[in-house]
Design a protein around this motif. Structure first.
Motif, PDB file in Angstrom:
ATOM      1  N   PRO A   1      38.181  47.787  65.636  1.00  0.00           N
ATOM      2  CA  PRO A   1      37.313  48.005  66.780  1.00  0.00           C
ATOM      3  C   PRO A   1      36.292  49.138  66.648  1.00  0.00           C
ATOM      4  O   PRO A   1      35.442  49.293  67.514  1.00  0.00           O
ATOM      5  CB  PRO A   1      38.283  48.298  67.917  1.00  0.00           C
ATOM      6  N   ALA A   2      36.355  49.962  65.612  1.00  0.00           N
ATOM      7  CA  ALA A   2      35.371  51.046  65.466  1.00  0.00           C
ATOM      8  C   ALA A   2      33.964  50.460  65.388  1.00  0.00           C
ATOM      9  O   ALA A   2      33.750  49.402  64.808  1.00  0.00           O
ATOM     10  CB  ALA A   2      35.666  51.862  64.218  1.00  0.00           C
ATOM     11  N   GLY A   3      33.013  51.181  65.979  1.00  0.00           N
ATOM     12  CA  GLY A   3      31.627  50.735  65.943  1.00  0.00           C
ATOM     13  C   GLY A   3      30.720  51.657  65.159  1.00  0.00           C
ATOM     14  O   GLY A   3      29.641  51.274  64.738  1.00  0.00           O
ATOM     15  N   ALA A   4      31.171  52.903  64.931  1.00  0.00           N
ATOM     16  CA  ALA A   4      30.351  53.891  64.236  1.00  0.00           C
ATOM     17  C   ALA A   4      30.932  54.171  62.851  1.00  0.00           C
ATOM     18  O   ALA A   4      32.157  54.208  62.684  1.00  0.00           O
ATOM     19  CB  ALA A   4      30.292  55.187  65.047  1.00  0.00           C
ATOM     20  N   PRO A   5      30.074  54.375  61.859  1.00  0.00           N
ATOM     21  CA  PRO A   5      30.558  54.686  60.510  1.00  0.00           C
ATOM     22  C   PRO A   5      31.199  56.070  60.444  1.00  0.00           C
ATOM     23  O   PRO A   5      31.010  56.892  61.345  1.00  0.00           O
ATOM     24  CB  PRO A   5      29.285  54.644  59.661  1.00  0.00           C
ATOM     25  N   ILE A   6      31.957  56.297  59.379  1.00  0.00           N
ATOM     26  CA  ILE A   6      32.532  57.621  59.133  1.00  0.00           C
ATOM     27  C   ILE A   6      31.619  58.394  58.180  1.00  0.00           C
ATOM     28  O   ILE A   6      30.967  57.792  57.325  1.00  0.00           O
ATOM     29  CB  ILE A   6      33.962  57.548  58.548  1.00  0.00           C
ATOM     30  N   PRO A   7      31.564  59.717  58.326  1.00  0.00           N
ATOM     31  CA  PRO A   7      30.783  60.522  57.376  1.00  0.00           C
ATOM     32  C   PRO A   7      31.374  60.460  55.966  1.00  0.00           C
ATOM     33  O   PRO A   7      32.601  60.425  55.801  1.00  0.00           O
ATOM     34  CB  PRO A   7      30.881  61.935  57.939  1.00  0.00           C
ATOM     35  N   ILE A   8      30.495  60.450  54.992  1.00  0.00           N
ATOM     36  CA  ILE A   8      30.860  60.481  53.575  1.00  0.00           C
ATOM     37  C   ILE A   8      30.399  61.819  53.009  1.00  0.00           C
ATOM     38  O   ILE A   8      29.333  62.312  53.378  1.00  0.00           O
ATOM     39  CB  ILE A   8      30.177  59.316  52.820  1.00  0.00           C
TER      40      ILE A   8
END
Length: 102
Positions: free
Chosen positions: A81-88
């Motif tokens: 359900p996540a809609g936003a990416p994670i920082p790399i």
């Protein structure tokens, strides 16, 4: 201004297992996949759950709370359900030392 911080040693990593580290208040997951070290936010953008002490499957980090999947190289959401990416985070390895740019 971003700078590199020593966060772990390569010898501490088990293949495909996520190691949680912190630079100040930033929680980072570090993982070795096929001999390459990657670093990404250890916090899922959906419900703020930690990816560690989990593992990656191929190039995918899976949040154990609700099953969101992220590409560990780009941060892209592969399944919700996540809609936003994670920082790399950029990684440098010098000998056995792992540095992450924050």
């Amino acid at each position: 201004m971003a700078e590199f911080h020593k966060v772990a040693k390569v010898s501490e990593l088990k293949p495909n297992e996520i190691k949680a580290v912190a630079v100040g208040s930033i929680e980072i997951g570090v993982v070795s996949v096929a001999g390459k070290v990657n670093a990404f936010s250890d916090v899922c953008t959906h419900s703020q759950c930690s990816f560690s002490p989990g593992a990656v499957q191929g190039d995918v980090a899976i949040c154990e709370c609700h099953g969101s999947e992220f590409n560990i190289h780009t941060g892209e959401v592969l399944a919700g359900p996540a809609g936003a990416p994670i920082p790399i985070y950029q990684v440098q390895v010098h000998g056995d030392d792992i540095f992450v740019e924050v």
